[in-house]
Design an enzyme around this catalytic site. Structure first.
Site, PDB file in Angstrom:
ATOM      1  N   ASP A 113     100.184  24.496 -50.784  1.00 19.58           N
ATOM      2  CA  ASP A 113      99.362  23.476 -50.792  1.00 19.58           C
ATOM      3  C   ASP A 113      98.377  23.555 -49.297  1.00 19.58           C
ATOM      4  O   ASP A 113      97.409  22.623 -49.277  1.00 19.58           O
ATOM      5  CB  ASP A 113      99.961  22.066 -50.768  1.00 19.58           C
ATOM      6  CG  ASP A 113     100.805  22.007 -49.587  1.00 19.58           C
ATOM      7  OD1 ASP A 113     100.818  22.895 -48.537  1.00 19.58           O
ATOM      8  OD2 ASP A 113     101.171  20.440 -49.399  1.00 19.58           O
ATOM      9  N   GLU A 118      99.469  23.496 -46.289  1.00 14.88           N
ATOM     10  CA  GLU A 118     100.341  23.197 -44.878  1.00 14.88           C
ATOM     11  C   GLU A 118     100.793  24.315 -44.260  1.00 14.88           C
ATOM     12  O   GLU A 118     101.028  25.291 -44.990  1.00 14.88           O
ATOM     13  CB  GLU A 118     101.583  22.185 -45.293  1.00 14.88           C
ATOM     14  CG  GLU A 118     100.843  20.724 -45.707  1.00 14.88           C
ATOM     15  CD  GLU A 118     101.993  19.863 -45.777  1.00 14.88           C
ATOM     16  OE1 GLU A 118     103.182  20.159 -45.609  1.00 14.88           O
ATOM     17  OE2 GLU A 118     101.804  18.683 -46.242  1.00 14.88           O
ATOM     18  N   ARG A 167      81.581  22.120 -28.285  1.00 15.31           N
ATOM     19  CA  ARG A 167      80.114  21.571 -27.919  1.00 15.31           C
ATOM     20  C   ARG A 167      79.995  20.170 -28.303  1.00 15.31           C
ATOM     21  O   ARG A 167      78.887  19.581 -27.887  1.00 15.31           O
ATOM     22  CB  ARG A 167      79.532  22.407 -29.065  1.00 15.31           C
ATOM     23  CG  ARG A 167      79.309  23.804 -28.780  1.00 15.31           C
ATOM     24  CD  ARG A 167      78.567  24.494 -29.784  1.00 15.31           C
ATOM     25  NE  ARG A 167      79.425  24.963 -30.645  1.00 15.31           N
ATOM     26  CZ  ARG A 167      79.092  25.686 -32.015  1.00 15.31           C
ATOM     27  NH1 ARG A 167      77.879  26.278 -32.040  1.00 15.31           N
ATOM     28  NH2 ARG A 167      80.005  26.204 -32.645  1.00 15.31           N
ATOM     29  N   HIS A 186      82.724  25.829 -22.926  1.00 16.72           N
ATOM     30  CA  HIS A 186      81.273  25.359 -23.151  1.00 16.72           C
ATOM     31  C   HIS A 186      80.782  24.521 -22.111  1.00 16.72           C
ATOM     32  O   HIS A 186      79.396  24.729 -21.624  1.00 16.72           O
ATOM     33  CB  HIS A 186      81.210  24.700 -24.320  1.00 16.72           C
ATOM     34  CG  HIS A 186      79.872  24.219 -24.799  1.00 16.72           C
ATOM     35  ND1 HIS A 186      78.620  24.956 -24.820  1.00 16.72           N
ATOM     36  CD2 HIS A 186      79.007  22.822 -24.812  1.00 16.72           C
ATOM     37  CE1 HIS A 186      77.575  24.617 -25.078  1.00 16.72           C
ATOM     38  NE2 HIS A 186      77.952  23.057 -25.171  1.00 16.72           N
ATOM     39  N   ASP A 217      68.651  28.161 -22.706  1.00 18.65           N
ATOM     40  CA  ASP A 217      68.454  26.832 -22.550  1.00 18.65           C
ATOM     41  C   ASP A 217      68.968  26.166 -21.516  1.00 18.65           C
ATOM     42  O   ASP A 217      69.633  26.952 -20.605  1.00 18.65           O
ATOM     43  CB  ASP A 217      69.216  25.757 -23.957  1.00 18.65           C
ATOM     44  CG  ASP A 217      70.840  26.263 -23.915  1.00 18.65           C
ATOM     45  OD1 ASP A 217      71.256  26.368 -22.726  1.00 18.65           O
ATOM     46  OD2 ASP A 217      71.193  26.229 -25.103  1.00 18.65           O
ATOM     47  N   LYS A 246      64.594  25.111 -24.646  1.00 17.02           N
ATOM     48  CA  LYS A 246      64.931  24.923 -26.173  1.00 17.02           C
ATOM     49  C   LYS A 246      65.175  23.561 -26.619  1.00 17.02           C
ATOM     50  O   LYS A 246      65.815  22.774 -25.657  1.00 17.02           O
ATOM     51  CB  LYS A 246      66.331  25.674 -26.355  1.00 17.02           C
ATOM     52  CG  LYS A 246      66.850  25.637 -27.825  1.00 17.02           C
ATOM     53  CD  LYS A 246      68.314  26.365 -27.896  1.00 17.02           C
ATOM     54  CE  LYS A 246      69.285  25.383 -27.905  1.00 17.02           C
ATOM     55  NZ  LYS A 246      70.577  26.061 -28.069  1.00 17.02           N
ATOM     56  N   ASP A 273      76.247  31.451 -32.371  1.00 18.59           N
ATOM     57  CA  ASP A 273      76.858  30.819 -33.728  1.00 18.59           C
ATOM     58  C   ASP A 273      75.814  31.246 -35.005  1.00 18.59           C
ATOM     59  O   ASP A 273      76.181  32.473 -35.583  1.00 18.59           O
ATOM     60  CB  ASP A 273      76.914  29.319 -33.683  1.00 18.59           C
ATOM     61  CG  ASP A 273      77.466  28.645 -34.761  1.00 18.59           C
ATOM     62  OD1 ASP A 273      77.803  29.422 -35.781  1.00 18.59           O
ATOM     63  OD2 ASP A 273      77.885  27.529 -34.690  1.00 18.59           O
ATOM     64  N   SER A 274      75.001  30.644 -35.238  1.00 17.85           N
ATOM     65  CA  SER A 274      74.057  31.045 -36.244  1.00 17.85           C
ATOM     66  C   SER A 274      73.273  32.106 -35.990  1.00 17.85           C
ATOM     67  O   SER A 274      72.549  32.895 -36.454  1.00 17.85           O
ATOM     68  CB  SER A 274      73.130  29.865 -36.710  1.00 17.85           C
ATOM     69  OG  SER A 274      72.537  29.628 -35.725  1.00 17.85           O
ATOM     70  N   GLY A 275      73.166  32.250 -34.306  1.00 20.33           N
ATOM     71  CA  GLY A 275      72.115  33.398 -33.811  1.00 20.33           C
ATOM     72  C   GLY A 275      70.647  32.800 -33.704  1.00 20.33           C
ATOM     73  O   GLY A 275      70.110  33.380 -32.891  1.00 20.33           O
TER      74      GLY A 275
HETATM   75  C1  R5P Z   1      74.551  25.617 -27.055  1.00 22.03           C
HETATM   76  O1  R5P Z   1      74.396  24.962 -26.145  1.00 22.03           O
HETATM   77  C2  R5P Z   1      75.377  26.853 -26.909  1.00 22.03           C
HETATM   78  O2  R5P Z   1      75.542  27.167 -25.639  1.00 22.03           O
HETATM   79  C3  R5P Z   1      74.740  27.870 -27.726  1.00 22.03           C
HETATM   80  O3  R5P Z   1      73.551  28.292 -27.197  1.00 22.03           O
HETATM   81  C4  R5P Z   1      74.816  27.476 -29.366  1.00 22.03           C
HETATM   82  O4  R5P Z   1      76.121  27.091 -29.732  1.00 22.03           O
HETATM   83  C5  R5P Z   1      74.320  28.814 -29.958  1.00 22.03           C
HETATM   84  O5  R5P Z   1      74.067  28.386 -31.501  1.00 22.03           O
HETATM   85  P1  R5P Z   1      73.198  29.143 -32.263  1.00 22.03           P
HETATM   86  O6  R5P Z   1      73.523  30.729 -32.224  1.00 22.03           O
HETATM   87  O7  R5P Z   1      73.649  28.567 -33.759  1.00 22.03           O
HETATM   88  O8  R5P Z   1      71.828  28.620 -32.196  1.00 22.03           O
END
Ligand code: R5P
Length: 310
Positions: free
Chosen positions: A34, A36, A93, A127, A167, A190, A220-222
């Protein structure tokens, strides 16, 4: 001192064990039908200092639960003390309420790790440094900037370098790398119109004809990095290299990076990406295992961890 590995990043755990000339504790961590999670320590660890290595990476909920259950099993097996070694600290985050009526996941996860029975936490490039204060336990936050600086000095011969924060939140990290390389700093302004979407408003600083080194904690997504690279190129940057501690690389991030104007993306192995990045010629993985192994050794011997970064 003994090392136990969760399932999130076995290759890194094995490398750390090799560095420390140690073996991983014999354990069974598996799932019931299941979903777990079941954990069992298959050897005596009574009176031992145990380092449990587990990243809170995708699938984050399963890997977090595995970490908590391992800590619980270790406590109930009479370990002398338990150090949660979390190469990638997921859920970090959400470290404050940016809009009303949201959770602060970093605080909840810190509470869960403490409540499960950890005595200490070791992690890499949190982070936000202040997450250390969410724990009433010692937290060692290791930095990958010295590893990145060594790689840049060896691989990028162009001297017209500049460090870029993608950013405003990443300014401190980019400044630290800039200091090690003895180069200046520029900042990308950003905005996030929605979670998962990023938009570049401006670039603060002159990047014309420069070789740009973007540094960040997470890809993450880039979106953040790809948009930043484009903004830098639009402003006359010569080439763009990227250094990121944690390769979350969700969805089609690898595909997007392959097609992007990023010359080379360097990530560490805090997250196991062996399969994901195999086909990408412009993605390189540097191992953090010796840094983590050395930190574990120093904690175990009660010697300084911060000296590693002097
Ligand atoms: C945000 O503050 C983090 O430092 C990264 O810049 C962020 O998580 C990157 O995410 P993504 O690749 O999805 O833009």
């Amino acid at each position: 001192m003994k090392l136990l590995s969760g399932n999130s990043n076995k290759p890194l755990s094995k490398k750390i064990a090799k560095f420390l000339k140690s073996k991983l504790v014999n354990s069974s961590i598996r799932k019931f039908s299941d979903g777990e999670i079941y954990t069992e320590i298959n050897e005596n660890i009574r009176g031992n200092s145990i380092f449990i290595i587990q990243s809170i990476s995708s699938p984050a909920n399963d890997n977090l639960m595995e970490l908590l259950l391992c800590i619980d099993a270790l406590k109930r097996s009479s370990a002398k003390n338990i150090t949660a070694v979390i190469p990638y600290f997921g859920y970090a985050r959400q470290d404050r309420k940016v809009v009303p009526r949201t959770s602060i996941s970093a605080k909840l996860v810190s509470n869960l790790i403490t409540k499960a029975g950890a005595d200490r936490v070791v992690t890499v490039d949190l982070h936000a440094g202040q997450i250390q204060g969410f724990f009433d336990l010692p937290v060692d936050n290791l930095f990958s900037t010295p590893i990145f600086a060594r790689h840049i000095k060896k691989k990028i011969k162009n001297k017209n370098l500049i460090c870029i924060a993608p950013d405003v939140g990443g300014t401190e990290r980019a400044r630290a790398l800039g200091k090690l390389l003895n180069v200046g700093l520029a900042i990308v302004d950003k905005r996030r119109p929605k979670p998962g979407q990023s938009q570049v408003m401006n670039v603060i600083g002159n990047v014309k004809d420069k070789t740009c080194i973007i540094v960040d904690d997470i890809i993450d997504s880039g979106g953040t990095i790809i948009n930043a690279a484009k903004a830098l190129k639009d402003r006359g940057a010569k080439e763009v290299f990227v250094y990121i501690s944690h390769g979350v690389l969700s969805g089609d991030a690898v595909k997007k990076i392959k097609k992007s104007m990023i010359k080379n993306l360097v990530i560490t192995d805090t997250i196991d990406n062996e399969e994901k990045v195999k086909s990408a010629k412009n993605i390189e993985v540097l191992s953090i295992s010796s840094l983590m192994g050395e930190a574990i050794k120093r904690i175990s011997n009660s010697t300084s961890v911060s000296d590693l970064f002097k």
